[in-house]
Design an enzyme around this catalytic site. Structure first.
Site, PDB file in Angstrom:
ATOM      1  N   HIS A   1      71.248  31.578  -5.109  1.00 39.18           N
ATOM      2  CA  HIS A   1      71.743  30.229  -4.801  1.00 39.18           C
ATOM      3  C   HIS A   1      72.927  30.275  -3.849  1.00 39.18           C
ATOM      4  O   HIS A   1      73.577  31.306  -3.662  1.00 39.18           O
ATOM      5  CB  HIS A   1      72.140  29.491  -6.081  1.00 39.18           C
ATOM      6  CG  HIS A   1      73.291  30.099  -6.819  1.00 39.18           C
ATOM      7  ND1 HIS A   1      73.199  31.251  -7.566  1.00 39.18           N
ATOM      8  CD2 HIS A   1      74.593  29.708  -6.925  1.00 39.18           C
ATOM      9  CE1 HIS A   1      74.349  31.548  -8.103  1.00 39.18           C
ATOM     10  NE2 HIS A   1      75.243  30.627  -7.716  1.00 39.18           N
TER      11      HIS A   1
ATOM     12  N   ASP B   1      76.515  28.121  -3.402  1.00 43.36           N
ATOM     13  CA  ASP B   1      77.343  27.291  -4.260  1.00 43.36           C
ATOM     14  C   ASP B   1      77.372  25.834  -3.795  1.00 43.36           C
ATOM     15  O   ASP B   1      77.645  25.537  -2.623  1.00 43.36           O
ATOM     16  CB  ASP B   1      78.788  27.825  -4.297  1.00 43.36           C
ATOM     17  CG  ASP B   1      78.918  29.065  -5.155  1.00 43.36           C
ATOM     18  OD1 ASP B   1      78.118  29.235  -6.091  1.00 43.36           O
ATOM     19  OD2 ASP B   1      79.822  29.878  -4.892  1.00 43.36           O
TER      20      ASP B   1
ATOM     21  N   HIS C   1      73.890  34.232  -3.419  1.00 44.70           N
ATOM     22  CA  HIS C   1      74.277  35.275  -4.371  1.00 44.70           C
ATOM     23  C   HIS C   1      73.550  35.092  -5.696  1.00 44.70           C
ATOM     24  O   HIS C   1      72.976  34.034  -5.975  1.00 44.70           O
ATOM     25  CB  HIS C   1      75.796  35.309  -4.576  1.00 44.70           C
ATOM     26  CG  HIS C   1      76.375  34.057  -5.146  1.00 44.70           C
ATOM     27  ND1 HIS C   1      76.533  32.892  -4.413  1.00 44.70           N
ATOM     28  CD2 HIS C   1      76.853  33.763  -6.390  1.00 44.70           C
ATOM     29  CE1 HIS C   1      77.080  31.958  -5.165  1.00 44.70           C
ATOM     30  NE2 HIS C   1      77.275  32.456  -6.371  1.00 44.70           N
TER      31      HIS C   1
ATOM     32  N   ARG D   1      87.742  32.271 -10.481  1.00 45.96           N
ATOM     33  CA  ARG D   1      87.134  31.849  -9.220  1.00 45.96           C
ATOM     34  C   ARG D   1      87.883  30.671  -8.620  1.00 45.96           C
ATOM     35  O   ARG D   1      88.271  29.736  -9.330  1.00 45.96           O
ATOM     36  CB  ARG D   1      85.670  31.469  -9.468  1.00 45.96           C
ATOM     37  CG  ARG D   1      85.013  30.727  -8.322  1.00 45.96           C
ATOM     38  CD  ARG D   1      83.584  30.338  -8.643  1.00 45.96           C
ATOM     39  NE  ARG D   1      83.230  29.091  -7.969  1.00 45.96           N
ATOM     40  CZ  ARG D   1      82.016  28.575  -7.932  1.00 45.96           C
ATOM     41  NH1 ARG D   1      81.025  29.200  -8.537  1.00 45.96           N
ATOM     42  NH2 ARG D   1      81.786  27.430  -7.304  1.00 45.96           N
TER      43      ARG D   1
END
Length: 323
Positions: free
Chosen positions: A111, A113, A263, A278
């Site tokens: 995918h 983000d 990723h 993150r």
């Protein structure tokens, strides 16, 4: 083809080494200490490495959340994720804490983000805090390399196409009693149409910009036509030559260019614990290739294999043909 040899940059008294990892994607940067502010010259080295190699890996970054946020802010304004678990006092920070009591979910799929946004993120910065001894790697795929690997006929076919994106992985989280909240989120994040092939706003590379997690359908195609084409395009992320696999250690920091990279977080470490911090940098609206199709001529990493027509590949010679 861009140069793939290691580059050593001297900025003031600091020597920064940029060492490519794979042929198409990824570089490890040495000589950067994010506990200290980066000078403009140092930041340019890091920024340029991100654009060229699409994923940068910095080891041994024993930094605070504030220092990680400060690094992210050099690239632009930080964003707040509407679904992920954020810190109460720092909503820009997402804590990904998986263990036997909270098994990993939703990230074991290729995918990009947050493409359910009109303006998906520029990039994502992830730092390992607690990492399993075995497993828990993150895989990355260069979608600029994936685009270049397509045949010219396929590139012409998908030129100008658009795909609908949606926050579909999180829809099951809303029970019937939460419909009002779901409707509010639908108003806040109306389904955007993004180009199937976007142009990177800095490098100018063309990027295959569809992903299995958020794409719904391609505009103006029948359902079976759209599904067939999308599944073919999704598979391009699974080609090993276009991939980088990062083995995490405590204080490893990885930033990837969300405009050109997909990723996949491997869920092979249960019931061990894996904790990550993150931050995400806001991006711009994806733009497609303008005008009629022309072959891509922008320099990039690696060289894709030329297409060989069926039946034209040279075969082994027979014994009596060797003389």
């Amino acid at each position: 083809m861009a140069s793939q040899s290691a580059a050593v940059h001297k900025s003031a008294t600091v020597e920064i080494r940029v060492q490519p990892i794979n042929g198409f994607i990824g570089t490890e940067i040495e000589g950067v200490d994010l506990r200290r502010p980066l000078s403009p010259a140092q930041f340019k080295i890091v920024h340029d490495a991100l654009v060229q190699y699409e994923v940068i890996v910095l080891r041994d970054q024993d930094i605070t959340v504030d220092q990680q946020m400060a690094f992210g802010a050099l690239f632009g304004e930080l964003s707040i994720h509407p679904f992920s678990p954020n810190l109460a006092d720092k909503p820009e920070v997402i804590i990904l804490d998986y263990s036997d009591e909270n098994p990993p979910a939703l990230t074991d799929i290729w995918h990009v983000d947050e493409t359910f946004r009109e303006t998906p993120p520029l990039g994502t910065i992830l730092r390992g805090k607690t990492v399993p001894e075995v497993g828990g790697d993150t895989l990355f795929a260069s979608m600029s390399a994936a685009y270049r690997g397509l045949s010219e006929r396929m590139k012409q076919h998908i030129h100008g196409m658009e795909a609908l994106h949606d926050f579909k992985p999180w829809r099951p989280l809303f029970a019937h009693s939460d419909r009002a909240k779901l409707r509010k989120l639908e108003d806040d994040f109306p389904n955007p149409w993004h180009p199937v092939v976007r142009v990177h706003p800095v490098s100018g590379r063309r990027v295959l910009y569809v992903n299995q997690q958020f794409c719904v359908r391609i505009k103006d195609l029948k359902t079976d036509e759209s599904d067939t084409l999308l599944h073919f395009l999704y598979r391009q992320a699974t080609i090993p030559e276009y991939q980088l696999r990062v083995k995490w250690k405590p204080n490893t920091l990885v930033m990837w260019d969300n405009r050109s990279v997909q990723h996949y977080a491997a869920h092979d470490y249960y019931p061990a614990r894996r904790t990550m911090e993150r931050v995400t940098v806001k991006g711009d609206r994806p733009m497609g290739v303008s005008g009629a199709y022309t072959p891509d001529s922008v320099a990039a990493n690696g060289t894709t294999k030329p297409a060989i027509a069926e039946g034209t590949r040279p075969g082994p010679k027979r014994a009596f043909d060797r003389y």
